[in-house]
Design a protein around this motif. Sequence first.
Motif, mmCIF file in Angstrom:
data_model
loop_
_atom_site.group_PDB
_atom_site.id
_atom_site.type_symbol
_atom_site.label_atom_id
_atom_site.label_comp_id
_atom_site.label_asym_id
_atom_site.label_seq_id
_atom_site.Cartn_x
_atom_site.Cartn_y
_atom_site.Cartn_z
ATOM 1 N N ALA A 151 0.902 -1.143 0.017
ATOM 2 C CA ALA A 151 -0.120 0.042 -0.141
ATOM 3 C C ALA A 151 0.811 1.388 -0.006
ATOM 4 O O ALA A 151 0.286 2.384 -0.411
ATOM 5 C CB ALA A 151 -0.922 -0.217 1.183
ATOM 6 N N GLN A 152 1.956 1.081 0.258
ATOM 7 C CA GLN A 152 2.988 2.331 0.398
ATOM 8 C C GLN A 152 3.192 3.142 -0.998
ATOM 9 O O GLN A 152 3.477 4.207 -1.484
ATOM 10 C CB GLN A 152 4.567 2.024 0.952
ATOM 11 C CG GLN A 152 5.148 1.131 0.125
ATOM 12 C CD GLN A 152 4.918 -0.317 0.149
ATOM 13 O OE1 GLN A 152 4.014 -0.726 0.795
ATOM 14 N NE2 GLN A 152 5.936 -1.114 -0.503
ATOM 15 N N ASN A 153 2.905 2.226 -2.169
ATOM 16 C CA ASN A 153 2.895 2.415 -3.715
ATOM 17 C C ASN A 153 1.598 3.029 -4.054
ATOM 18 O O ASN A 153 1.583 3.124 -5.414
ATOM 19 C CB ASN A 153 3.494 1.397 -4.432
ATOM 20 C CG ASN A 153 4.900 1.345 -4.095
ATOM 21 O OD1 ASN A 153 5.710 1.926 -3.894
ATOM 22 N ND2 ASN A 153 5.434 -0.221 -4.211
ATOM 23 N N ALA A 154 0.828 3.033 -3.184
ATOM 24 C CA ALA A 154 -0.672 3.817 -3.655
ATOM 25 C C ALA A 154 -0.460 5.411 -3.517
ATOM 26 O O ALA A 154 0.042 5.692 -2.565
ATOM 27 C CB ALA A 154 -1.841 3.059 -2.794
ATOM 28 N N THR A 155 -0.974 5.844 -4.509
ATOM 29 C CA THR A 155 -1.048 7.484 -4.000
ATOM 30 C C THR A 155 -2.104 7.749 -3.172
ATOM 31 O O THR A 155 -3.018 6.851 -2.877
ATOM 32 C CB THR A 155 -1.283 8.251 -5.550
ATOM 33 O OG1 THR A 155 -2.505 7.938 -6.199
ATOM 34 C CG2 THR A 155 -0.286 7.650 -6.691
ATOM 35 N N THR A 156 -2.268 8.998 -2.998
ATOM 36 C CA THR A 156 -3.134 9.583 -1.885
ATOM 37 C C THR A 156 -4.555 9.288 -2.463
ATOM 38 O O THR A 156 -5.568 8.898 -1.875
ATOM 39 C CB THR A 156 -3.111 10.959 -1.642
ATOM 40 O OG1 THR A 156 -1.809 11.109 -1.058
ATOM 41 C CG2 THR A 156 -4.115 11.375 -0.649
ATOM 42 N N GLY A 177 1.801 -2.728 4.288
ATOM 43 C CA GLY A 177 2.860 -1.802 3.621
ATOM 44 C C GLY A 177 4.147 -1.563 4.436
ATOM 45 O O GLY A 177 3.907 -1.884 5.467
ATOM 46 N N ASP A 178 5.043 -1.205 3.550
ATOM 47 C CA ASP A 178 6.396 -0.814 4.186
ATOM 48 C C ASP A 178 6.595 0.524 3.759
ATOM 49 O O ASP A 178 7.146 0.834 2.765
ATOM 50 C CB ASP A 178 7.380 -1.914 3.613
ATOM 51 C CG ASP A 178 8.874 -1.647 4.313
ATOM 52 O OD1 ASP A 178 9.167 -0.589 4.726
ATOM 53 O OD2 ASP A 178 9.469 -2.467 3.879
ATOM 54 N N ARG A 179 6.933 1.530 4.753
ATOM 55 C CA ARG A 179 6.981 2.845 4.306
ATOM 56 C C ARG A 179 8.398 3.093 3.833
ATOM 57 O O ARG A 179 8.907 4.234 3.380
ATOM 58 C CB ARG A 179 6.702 3.850 5.869
ATOM 59 C CG ARG A 179 5.232 3.920 6.063
ATOM 60 C CD ARG A 179 5.180 4.556 7.229
ATOM 61 N NE ARG A 179 5.745 3.772 8.461
ATOM 62 C CZ ARG A 179 5.538 4.423 9.812
ATOM 63 N NH1 ARG A 179 4.804 5.084 9.895
ATOM 64 N NH2 ARG A 179 6.063 3.584 10.610
ATOM 65 N N THR A 180 9.390 1.980 4.078
ATOM 66 C CA THR A 180 10.654 2.238 3.478
ATOM 67 C C THR A 180 10.911 1.762 2.362
ATOM 68 O O THR A 180 12.143 1.949 1.587
ATOM 69 C CB THR A 180 11.702 1.539 4.551
ATOM 70 O OG1 THR A 180 11.590 0.068 4.420
ATOM 71 C CG2 THR A 180 11.684 1.772 6.027
ATOM 72 N N GLN A 181 9.785 1.439 1.699
ATOM 73 C CA GLN A 181 10.219 0.733 0.116
ATOM 74 C C GLN A 181 9.059 1.459 -0.670
ATOM 75 O O GLN A 181 8.144 0.832 -1.437
ATOM 76 C CB GLN A 181 9.963 -0.820 0.181
ATOM 77 C CG GLN A 181 11.097 -1.609 0.940
ATOM 78 C CD GLN A 181 11.107 -2.951 0.627
ATOM 79 O OE1 GLN A 181 10.104 -3.422 -0.098
ATOM 80 N NE2 GLN A 181 11.705 -3.754 1.517
ATOM 81 N N GLY A 204 -0.017 7.222 -0.310
ATOM 82 C CA GLY A 204 -1.417 7.137 0.194
ATOM 83 C C GLY A 204 -1.392 6.330 1.808
ATOM 84 O O GLY A 204 -2.138 6.659 2.352
ATOM 85 N N LEU A 205 -0.242 5.499 1.864
ATOM 86 C CA LEU A 205 -0.258 4.955 3.018
ATOM 87 C C LEU A 205 -0.060 5.705 4.362
ATOM 88 O O LEU A 205 -0.540 5.698 5.250
ATOM 89 C CB LEU A 205 0.644 3.620 3.179
ATOM 90 C CG LEU A 205 0.989 2.924 4.433
ATOM 91 C CD1 LEU A 205 -0.260 2.086 4.769
ATOM 92 C CD2 LEU A 205 2.215 1.840 4.244
ATOM 93 N N TRP A 206 0.985 6.762 3.768
ATOM 94 C CA TRP A 206 1.407 7.615 4.884
ATOM 95 C C TRP A 206 0.336 8.647 5.277
ATOM 96 O O TRP A 206 -0.174 8.870 6.329
ATOM 97 C CB TRP A 206 2.472 8.557 4.339
ATOM 98 C CG TRP A 206 3.200 9.396 5.366
ATOM 99 C CD1 TRP A 206 4.052 9.255 6.662
ATOM 100 C CD2 TRP A 206 2.788 11.068 5.216
ATOM 101 N NE1 TRP A 206 4.294 10.492 7.233
ATOM 102 C CE2 TRP A 206 3.387 11.679 6.541
ATOM 103 C CE3 TRP A 206 1.873 11.769 4.476
ATOM 104 C CZ2 TRP A 206 3.184 12.670 6.818
ATOM 105 C CZ3 TRP A 206 1.755 13.036 4.798
ATOM 106 C CH2 TRP A 206 2.378 13.572 6.076
#
Length: 337
Positions: free
Chosen positions: A253-258, A278-282, A292-294
């Motif tokens: 999910a870290q690679n999903a846009t907002t 998701g993994d915020r570091t990847q 989008g995850l952040w």
Amino acid sequence: MPSGVLTPTAADVSESVLEFPDNFLLIDLCGQFDRNLTAIESALGVQILRRGNRLEVVGAEAPRHDALDILKSLYERLESGKTLEPGDIDRELRMHPDMSITNGDQPELFKGELADRVEIKTRKKLVEPRTEAQKAYVRSLFENELCFGIGPAGTGKTYLAVAVAVNHFISGNVDRIILSRPAVEAGEKLGYLPGDMKDKIDPYMQPLYDALNDFFPSKQVAKLIEEKRIEIAPLAFMRGRTLANAAVVLDEAQNATTMQMKMFLTRLGEGSRMAITGDRTQIDLPRGVNSGLWEAERLLKNIPKISFNYFTSKDVVRHPLVARIIEAYEADAEKTG
């Protein structure tokens, strides 16, 4: 105390003995070439000697008692008719309440309150969390309609989410399983791959197929996909749908846009359960594009019935070197700010 294990007796200040009446189960407990005993010895710094139907544990008092507890727990598992795999040894070592070598840095939330076992039944196997953080995550997946799992690679985020989705499906709680992830290249351009749309997309989805094949017989996976009771699709294909009576998992999910994340979260329909990992570091998004995850974590963290679960390198259940690699990268990121 399991029925087949006698009370340990102290031979001296540094040695304790366990006696096992069933020698066949003892063979399984020790493992091929005593590999299970070796794993316990290495983790606890004790020596385990096998003499007939007895195991003698030699070492300092605290780790010796930890080893005795773990051996008894594993033997009890065998007595109940379950098998013993390397992952079961790892889980017992990590989950033992007195194991400071693995629990010392865990948040207080995870200590002591989840003593009872958590198991996920699937068609092919019984899945059991191997760390306290994993156990808390599985509980959240069962208790909440929307659950986030955030942490480094190898911590079981997606695997456990898919296992719980399969459990909901075979229990009749949902009618279908929907697995998705953003089709974002990790630094490589794959647009010129041969084949139709499915051929181009399947490489992105392969980790989800792998997880499903762990929980269903392969022929059944193919049949359920053909019947549309299991769907595996890129995130972009979710637009305009309402996902009702479904167990839904969004991976990477870290690679999903907002905007993609907002679109996906608003697909949640009646009778559905959603897990987002998701993994915020990847993050593989183009420079300047927010994850989008952040954003979801920032905006939704205080909403009741939405659960956020976090993992660290200590929850990695792949090869031990993976945890060391993650720690090295984290340490370097802290230095460079």
